[in-house]
Enzyme design. Structure first.
Site, short mmCIF file in Angstrom:
data_model
loop_
_atom_site.label_atom_id
_atom_site.label_comp_id
_atom_site.label_asym_id
_atom_site.label_seq_id
_atom_site.Cartn_x
_atom_site.Cartn_y
_atom_site.Cartn_z
N ALA A 49 1.03 -1.00 0.00
CA ALA A 49 -0.06 -0.14 -0.18
C ALA A 49 1.17 1.65 -0.06
O ALA A 49 0.56 2.36 -0.99
CB ALA A 49 -1.08 -0.23 1.38
N LYS A 132 -20.51 -6.83 -20.28
CA LYS A 132 -19.47 -6.86 -21.47
C LYS A 132 -18.90 -5.35 -21.50
O LYS A 132 -20.36 -4.75 -21.53
CB LYS A 132 -19.76 -7.66 -22.69
CG LYS A 132 -19.02 -7.73 -24.32
CD LYS A 132 -19.76 -8.42 -25.04
CE LYS A 132 -18.12 -7.66 -25.96
NZ LYS A 132 -17.77 -6.42 -26.95
N CYS A 423 -20.41 0.58 -63.41
CA CYS A 423 -19.30 0.83 -62.54
C CYS A 423 -19.33 2.34 -62.02
O CYS A 423 -18.28 2.91 -63.31
CB CYS A 423 -17.64 0.17 -62.34
SG CYS A 423 -16.96 0.78 -60.68
N CYS A 425 -16.49 4.19 -61.82
CA CYS A 425 -15.55 4.52 -61.61
C CYS A 425 -15.36 4.93 -63.07
O CYS A 425 -16.41 4.40 -64.03
CB CYS A 425 -14.40 3.26 -61.61
SG CYS A 425 -14.72 1.77 -62.73
N CYS A 453 -9.97 -0.93 -61.94
CA CYS A 453 -10.39 -0.34 -61.71
C CYS A 453 -9.85 0.10 -60.25
O CYS A 453 -9.40 -0.55 -59.71
CB CYS A 453 -12.37 -1.05 -61.43
SG CYS A 453 -13.17 -0.06 -59.95
S1 IVH Z 1 -13.84 -12.03 -22.27
C1 IVH Z 1 -11.27 -15.60 -24.84
N1 IVH Z 1 -15.49 -10.49 -20.45
O1 IVH Z 1 -15.36 -8.26 -25.31
C2 IVH Z 1 -12.01 -14.00 -23.80
N2 IVH Z 1 -14.09 -9.69 -22.62
O2 IVH Z 1 -16.03 -9.05 -28.53
C3 IVH Z 1 -11.98 -13.34 -24.12
N3 IVH Z 1 -15.30 -7.29 -23.09
O3 IVH Z 1 -12.39 -8.22 -26.43
C4 IVH Z 1 -13.21 -12.49 -23.96
N4 IVH Z 1 -16.48 -7.54 -21.37
O4 IVH Z 1 -12.43 -6.59 -25.06
C5 IVH Z 1 -14.46 -10.81 -21.71
N5 IVH Z 1 -16.68 -9.25 -19.37
C6 IVH Z 1 -16.26 -9.39 -20.56
C7 IVH Z 1 -15.49 -8.78 -21.27
C8 IVH Z 1 -14.88 -8.63 -22.22
C9 IVH Z 1 -15.63 -6.66 -22.00
C10 IVH Z 1 -14.74 -7.05 -25.12
C11 IVH Z 1 -12.64 -8.13 -24.84
C12 IVH Z 1 -13.06 -8.81 -25.73
C13 IVH Z 1 -14.26 -8.49 -26.16
C14 IVH Z 1 -14.56 -10.10 -27.44
#
Ligand code: IVH
Length: 706
Positions: A49, A132, A423, A425, A453
């Site tokens: 820390a 995500k 096209c 072009c 093209c």
């Molecule tokens: S797992 C092998 N978990 O989504 C799998 N990815 O579309 C590793 N991401 O490149 C990814 N939240 O940048 C994972 N809870 C999550 C995530 C996550 C965001 C992103 C990550 C990845 C992308 C894939």
């Protein structure tokens, strides 16, 4: 040990420059001493820390006095400004995720896992479900619990070294606490919260600087700053959710490992749950979606991952995405706007794509002024006309699209759109509809001009220089268009001859005579081109832009032929219609008729040949990795027959392919090995008739080390 500096308590922005300089030097000395004690003598003298506190204080001072940042500790800990980021090769690739959009997709995903692993109906499949995060992924390498390197994802194989910047992120510990493996790469997402994003844009606005379109762009722009003081001034956050190279894993489950991250001092998302059915996954998805607006940061879906690590390992990967995970995306965001014009874009393969030019509108936080209309059939289906009010949607990185025409809002005197027959072009070449091998007429209209093209030429060049292909730094779409227009670069080989031509005596078209090209930028450009003169075979094959030859196919071809000479010779033989060469190519995993036909067409064209030859003459081509060839079954054709008891057929096939073998459905002279389980019949007999080696499932597992 050195004493803590006397001024430590003064807020950095209230320090006088001289005070700041003195304290900065003291802090560097303290940190260096602590590093030496910890690493050199393995005898830490201050707590983690305290150590983190020192670093943070130093970084805060560097933010207030950016000049001090440039002084750094001889690259050891100091935040030194750099010209550009060094490349980092990921020891374990950083992959992406396959997407699911509907409940059915999710059920199918779980179903595939069940069938791949051969699970009984009663056996639960436990998965984790977590938000995500809509940011950018970052890999943090800890050695002996200390942060030694931070790298962006890049193309998944190679990213950029952003260690100095990552050290300024308060969420990222410099040291991990507890029982941390000797080497551990933590992976996760860097993001910016909504409030911090709004404040940042307000500051940008006041300063007359460009505002960011969304938090993700702002986070990416902030992390990839050459001046670490700027990164430090942006309150980036981090969530850890995955890992790369690891000396060992702290648990046997996804959930357990991420929990361990939390114990080590890394921020983890509080909404991660374990779910044991499709229903519970969907319920958690709905719960997260309901909280979406109040989370304070952007998310674009929910990620599901198989909890058991041994199952993850068995499931492995398809292409760039794991079989054991999926991203269940939130529905696309929509908005209404008017179509001002319909333009036609010509792609690399000559496909004509109609693009709607829109009155700019904000869709899910991003201003959209172009949307794809896909193809002529789609325009006809929607009956979209210039002047129409339309609904546009965008989801994640996907190009915005027009989804419907708003009924009753059509202005008077509009006309149905007529798709061009030539096209756009200068050549005004004919536009063709193609028919597939199966005799089905494709909806795509294509310009037949190929390399004649100019649109296709330029798209080829863009593809050639793109990140996953030659990846020439500072040579983006804009520069390519410029060089192309000036007639300085017409084909890939010209890029590598640029410097020689530029410096040739008597050349009147010197780069330095063009506006915007200073001595330094020209030197940098030539250096970036030189750096790519040596290229791996798989990147080169991908860069050629042969239809149907994406990255995975390029990799398979490269691994199979090994060298440029062998690949080139094989393609010439395929182009000449030699049956042997075609069969050999067909035997490569994941390569079938359409790829072979595309290679035949590409190499069969003299014009293309000449372009390829001129290019190859400029390059040093590095042979493909033969890693796979070391496996005892690499290059062999294997047939599985009878029942398998320890794995499913799919799993056995995936395992064999991973090790470089080809799996065939029937036994022939070409078969090298038959794996026979109980109940094997005619195939086993065929094998013994042909004198082919037969082993059982245990023999197979022993052979491949499973
Ligand atoms: S797992 C092998 N978990 O989504 C799998 N990815 O579309 C590793 N991401 O490149 C990814 N939240 O940048 C994972 N809870 C999550 C995530 C996550 C965001 C992103 C990550 C990845 C992308 C894939």
């Amino acid at each position: 040990m050195l004493k803590r500096p006397a001024t430590f308590a003064t807020p950095p922005d209230r320090l006088l420059p001289l005070e700041a300089q003195i304290e900065h030097e003291e802090l560097m000395a303290l940190i260096a001493a602590a590093d030496e004690a910890y690493h050199g003598r393995d005898a830490p003298e201050i707590s983690d820390a305290e150590y983190d506190g020192l670093r943070r204080r130093m970084e805060a001072i560097e933010v207030a006095f950016p000049l001090l940042a440039a002084r750094g500790l001889a690259g050891k800990v100091g935040s030194r400004a750099q010209d550009k980021f060094a490349k980092v090769r990921h020891r374990v690739p950083m992959l992406s995720l396959a997407n699911s959009f509907t409940a059915t997709d999710v059920a199918d995903f779980v179903g595939r896992i069940r069938s791949f692993l051969g699970l009984g109906a009663e056996e639960p499949v436990v998965l984790t479900a977590e938000p995500k995060i809509d940011g950018l992924s970052l890999s943090l390498r800890y050695e002996g619990g200390r942060l030694v390197q931070a790298a962006t994802r890049g193309d998944g194989e190679e990213g950029e070294d952003v260690t100095t910047n990552a050290r300024t992120i308060a969420d990222i510990p410099q040291r991990l606490g507890g029982d941390v493996p000797a080497v551990f790469e933590v992976r996760g997402e860097v993001y910016l919260g909504h409030a911090d994003f709004a404040a940042l844009n307000a500051r940008q606005r006041e300063a007359g600087d460009k505002e960011f379109a969304n938090p993700r762009n702002a986070a990416a722009g902030s992390l990839r700053q050459l001046d670490p003081a700027i990164t430090a001034a942006r309150p980036l956050r981090f969530f850890a959710y995955a890992w790369g190279e690891a000396e060992r894993l702290p648990a046997a489950s996804q959930f357990g490992i991420v929990e361990a991250f939390g114990g080590w001092g890394l921020p983890i998302n509080p909404l991660m749950r374990r779910c044991d059915s499709v229903e519970t996954l969907l319920a958690h998805y709905a719960a997260i979606e309901a909280m979406r607006a109040s989370l304070g940061y952007d998310i674009d879906g929910v990620v599901y991952k198989v909890d058991r690590i041994d199952w993850q390992q068995r499931l492995g990967f398809v292409g760039r995405a794991p079989r054991w995970a999926t991203a269940h995306k939130f529905p696309a965001e929509k908005a209404m706007t008017r179509i001002e014009a319909i333009d036609i874009q010509v792609g690399r393969t000559g496909a004509l794509t109609p693009v709607a030019k829109l009155s700019p509108v904000t869709v899910g936080g991003v201003v959209v002024s172009n949307a794809t209309l896909h193809n002529a059939d789609e325009i006809a289906r929607l009956d979209v006309r210039i002047g129409d009010m339309v609904v546009v949607q965008r989801a994640g990185d996907v190009i915005p699209q027009v989804v419907e025409v708003v009924a009753g809002q059509r202005p008077a005197n509009t006309e149905a759109y007529v798709f061009p027959h030539v096209c756009p072009c200068d050549l005004k070449t004919d536009v063709m509809k193609e028919t597939t091998a199966a005799g089905v007429e494709s909806v795509v209209r294509r310009c037949t001009g190929e390399f004649a093209c100019p649109f296709q030429r330029i798209e080829h060049l863009k593809h050639f220089c793109s990140r996953r292909a030659f990846d020439i730094e500072g040579f983006g779409d804009k520069q390519i268009a410029f060089f192309f227009e000036k007639g300085l670069i017409r084909e890939p080989a010209d890029i590598f001859a640029l410097q020689t031509r530029d410096e040739a005596p008597g050349n009147l078209q010197r780069l330095q005579n063009y506006e915007g090209f200073g001595e330094v930028s020209i030197r940098n450009l030539f250096a970036a081109i030189e750096a790519r003169r040596t290229i791996g075979l798989e990147r080169l094959i991908f860069a050629l832009g042969i239809r149907h030859v994406g990255e995975t196919t390029a990799k398979m071809l490269a691994r199979n032929y090994g060298s440029w000479v062998a690949f080139d010779a094989a393609c010439m033989r395929v182009a000449a219609g030699e049956a042997d060469a075609m069969l050999e190519m067909d035997a490569i995993d994941q390569i079938g008729e359409s790829v072979i036909e595309a290679i035949r067409a590409y190499f069969g064209e003299d014009h293309n040949r000449a372009i390829v030859d001129r290019l190859a003459a400029q390059l040093t081509i590095v042979d493909a990795e033969k890693a796979v060839a070391e496996s005892p079954v690499a290059g062999k054709t294997v047939v599985f027959t009878g029942a398998l008891e320890k794995m499913t057929r799919d799993e056995a096939k995936a395992m064999a392919e991973r090790l470089g073998a080809k799996v065939a459905g029937s036994v022939s002279k070409k078969t090298d090995l038959v794996v026979a389980g109980p109940g094997a019949g005619s195939k086993l007999k065929a094998a013994s008739d042909l004198g082919i080696e037969v082993i059982d499932e245990d023999g197979w597992l022993a052979l491949v080390g499973g």
